[in-house]
Design an enzyme around this catalytic site. Structure first.
Site, PDB file in Angstrom:
ATOM      1  N   ASN A   9      27.920  -2.117 -25.917  1.00 29.53           N
ATOM      2  CA  ASN A   9      28.675  -3.339 -25.636  1.00 29.53           C
ATOM      3  C   ASN A   9      28.316  -3.798 -24.219  1.00 29.53           C
ATOM      4  O   ASN A   9      28.731  -3.175 -23.249  1.00 29.53           O
ATOM      5  CB  ASN A   9      30.178  -3.024 -25.758  1.00 29.53           C
ATOM      6  CG  ASN A   9      31.040  -4.184 -25.325  1.00 29.53           C
ATOM      7  OD1 ASN A   9      30.562  -5.306 -25.121  1.00 29.53           O
ATOM      8  ND2 ASN A   9      32.339  -3.927 -25.180  1.00 29.53           N
ATOM      9  N   LYS A  11      29.246  -6.373 -22.696  1.00 30.23           N
ATOM     10  CA  LYS A  11      30.341  -7.109 -22.025  1.00 30.23           C
ATOM     11  C   LYS A  11      29.795  -8.378 -21.370  1.00 30.23           C
ATOM     12  O   LYS A  11      28.899  -9.008 -21.922  1.00 30.23           O
ATOM     13  CB  LYS A  11      31.076  -6.187 -21.041  1.00 30.23           C
ATOM     14  CG  LYS A  11      31.527  -4.883 -21.725  1.00 30.23           C
ATOM     15  CD  LYS A  11      32.500  -4.068 -20.920  1.00 30.23           C
ATOM     16  CE  LYS A  11      32.877  -2.819 -21.707  1.00 30.23           C
ATOM     17  NZ  LYS A  11      33.861  -1.992 -21.029  1.00 30.23           N
ATOM     18  N   HIS A  97      38.872  -5.500 -28.743  1.00 29.76           N
ATOM     19  CA  HIS A  97      38.459  -4.664 -27.615  1.00 29.76           C
ATOM     20  C   HIS A  97      39.583  -4.656 -26.575  1.00 29.76           C
ATOM     21  O   HIS A  97      40.269  -5.657 -26.383  1.00 29.76           O
ATOM     22  CB  HIS A  97      37.160  -5.199 -26.991  1.00 29.76           C
ATOM     23  CG  HIS A  97      36.607  -4.244 -25.976  1.00 29.76           C
ATOM     24  ND1 HIS A  97      37.070  -4.202 -24.676  1.00 29.76           N
ATOM     25  CD2 HIS A  97      35.664  -3.272 -26.075  1.00 29.76           C
ATOM     26  CE1 HIS A  97      36.427  -3.241 -24.026  1.00 29.76           C
ATOM     27  NE2 HIS A  97      35.581  -2.655 -24.856  1.00 29.76           N
ATOM     28  N   GLU A  99      39.667  -4.953 -23.501  1.00 31.91           N
ATOM     29  CA  GLU A  99      39.642  -6.010 -22.469  1.00 31.91           C
ATOM     30  C   GLU A  99      40.177  -7.319 -23.038  1.00 31.91           C
ATOM     31  O   GLU A  99      40.761  -8.120 -22.316  1.00 31.91           O
ATOM     32  CB  GLU A  99      38.216  -6.144 -21.920  1.00 31.91           C
ATOM     33  CG  GLU A  99      37.906  -4.983 -20.978  1.00 31.91           C
ATOM     34  CD  GLU A  99      36.498  -4.436 -21.066  1.00 31.91           C
ATOM     35  OE1 GLU A  99      35.593  -5.152 -21.516  1.00 31.91           O
ATOM     36  OE2 GLU A  99      36.316  -3.259 -20.683  1.00 31.91           O
ATOM     37  N   GLU A 169      39.008   3.856 -27.988  1.00 30.23           N
ATOM     38  CA  GLU A 169      38.641   3.697 -26.580  1.00 30.23           C
ATOM     39  C   GLU A 169      39.904   3.784 -25.722  1.00 30.23           C
ATOM     40  O   GLU A 169      40.607   2.780 -25.543  1.00 30.23           O
ATOM     41  CB  GLU A 169      37.967   2.338 -26.349  1.00 30.23           C
ATOM     42  CG  GLU A 169      36.699   2.140 -27.156  1.00 30.23           C
ATOM     43  CD  GLU A 169      35.779   1.093 -26.520  1.00 30.23           C
ATOM     44  OE1 GLU A 169      34.633   1.444 -26.219  1.00 30.23           O
ATOM     45  OE2 GLU A 169      36.213  -0.050 -26.315  1.00 30.23           O
ATOM     46  N   GLY A 175      35.232   2.221 -18.140  1.00 31.44           N
ATOM     47  CA  GLY A 175      34.694   1.742 -16.872  1.00 31.44           C
ATOM     48  C   GLY A 175      35.217   2.487 -15.655  1.00 31.44           C
ATOM     49  O   GLY A 175      35.029   2.069 -14.525  1.00 31.44           O
ATOM     50  N   SER A 215      33.486   5.491 -20.725  1.00 32.98           N
ATOM     51  CA  SER A 215      32.628   6.251 -19.816  1.00 32.98           C
ATOM     52  C   SER A 215      31.732   7.262 -20.540  1.00 32.98           C
ATOM     53  O   SER A 215      31.477   8.359 -20.035  1.00 32.98           O
ATOM     54  CB  SER A 215      33.464   6.940 -18.723  1.00 32.98           C
ATOM     55  OG  SER A 215      34.173   5.974 -17.970  1.00 32.98           O
TER      56      SER A 215
HETATM   57  P1  13P Z   1      32.331   2.029 -20.426  1.00 34.28           P
HETATM   58  O1  13P Z   1      31.329   2.826 -21.210  1.00 34.28           O
HETATM   59  O2  13P Z   1      31.720   1.181 -19.343  1.00 34.28           O
HETATM   60  O3  13P Z   1      33.487   2.868 -19.957  1.00 34.28           O
HETATM   61  O4  13P Z   1      32.952   0.953 -21.470  1.00 34.28           O
HETATM   62  C1  13P Z   1      33.417   1.397 -22.694  1.00 34.28           C
HETATM   63  C2  13P Z   1      33.708   0.214 -23.529  1.00 34.28           C
HETATM   64  O5  13P Z   1      34.653  -0.527 -23.285  1.00 34.28           O
HETATM   65  C3  13P Z   1      32.805  -0.082 -24.659  1.00 34.28           C
HETATM   66  O6  13P Z   1      33.319  -1.073 -25.475  1.00 34.28           O
END
Ligand code: 13P
Length: 253
Positions: A9, A11, A97, A99, A169, A175, A215
């Site tokens: 992803n 983002k 997701h 976010e 997640e 992140g 992560s």
């Molecule tokens: P990270 O791998 O940067 O922690 O992000 C995970 C994520 O949100 C994948 O959709």
């Protein structure tokens, strides 16, 4: 047998040049295993889907979008429909997701409409679920994830639900560099599989792919994917460097 699935992803990252450079690096580094031994998908920003699709034309790597709107067409400024995503070559779409839930404010009801519209439009939704740190500390992980799954899949028959991949997640691991331990991931993902068996049946529960995200990196990928109920990874930051992402793909084999 659930084939491992690794999705990147991206983002809100890359540009028209770097998106193509990144996908080219992923294609060349993973050509011996992608498709054959591990399902791989890249999930770029909407505006780079087409240039990435072009770069993927002969590769066994799927394309996914980061979001979808549930209406088919019309006066919904700024939104993108399932048929548009299908039209430019998407196979997958992320729904709910964290976010989008926690930054943009998406509700379980909206996520359910998106999952339903994605399936109706011939896409494979990746339904993302996961608890906040305060929810984990209050021992509410099971309650939160159960609600997100039940509401996210509401109204879907087993046949339709078989199109869904789940991504667990934990929000506190996204992140932050704070990965869930393989045991924490396994514990919650086993719960998710048990829940799918209760909502549907053991066949659907056994066949549904459940990914871990938060992560995930080359140095923890193999151990995470070594867990019985971790069928692959949804990778954020580490999917933005071809070498790192390829190493994660290799770790799935
Ligand atoms: P990270 O791998 O940067 O922690 O992000 C995970 C994520 O949100 C994948 O959709």
């Amino acid at each position: 047998m659930r084939k491992p699935f690794v999705a990147g992803n991206w983002k809100m990252n890359t540009n028209s040049h770097s998106s193509v450079e990144l996908v080219n690096g992923i294609v060349s580094g993973s050509s011996e295993v992608a498709g054959e031994k591990v399902h791989v998908a890249v999930i770029p920003p909407f505006v780079y889907l087409q240039c990435v699709a072009k770069a993927l034309s002969t590769a066994s790597i799927a394309l996914g979008a980061q979001d979808i709107y549930y209406e088919q067409k019309g006066a919904f400024t700024g939104e993108i429909s399932a048929s548009m995503l299908k039209d430019i070559g998407c196979t997958y779409v992320l729904c709910g997701h964290s976010e989008r839930r926690h930054v943009i404010g998406e509700t379980d009801e909206l996520v359910n409409k998106k999952v339903t519209a994605a399936i109706a439009g011939g896409l494979l939704p990746i339904l993302c679920v996961g608890e906040l740190i305060e929810e984990r500390k209050a021992s509410k992980t099971e309650e939160v994830v159960t609600r997100q799954i039940k509401k996210g899949l509401a109204g879907l028959s087993a046949e339709k639900a078989s199109a869904v991949t789940i991504a667990y997640e934990p929000v506190w691991a996204i992140g932050t560099g704070l990965t869930a331990t393989p045991q924490q991931a396994q514990e919650t993902q086993a719960l998710i599989r048990k829940l799918l068996g209760e909502i549907y049946d053991s066949e659907l529960a056994g066949e549904t792919r459940i990914l871990y995200g938060g992560s995930a990196k080359a140095n923890n990928a193999a151990e995470l994917m070594g867990q019985e109920d971790v069928d692959g990874l949804l990778v954020g930051g580490a999917s933005l460097q071809a070498d790192d992402f390829v190493a994660i793909i290799q770790a799935a084999v």
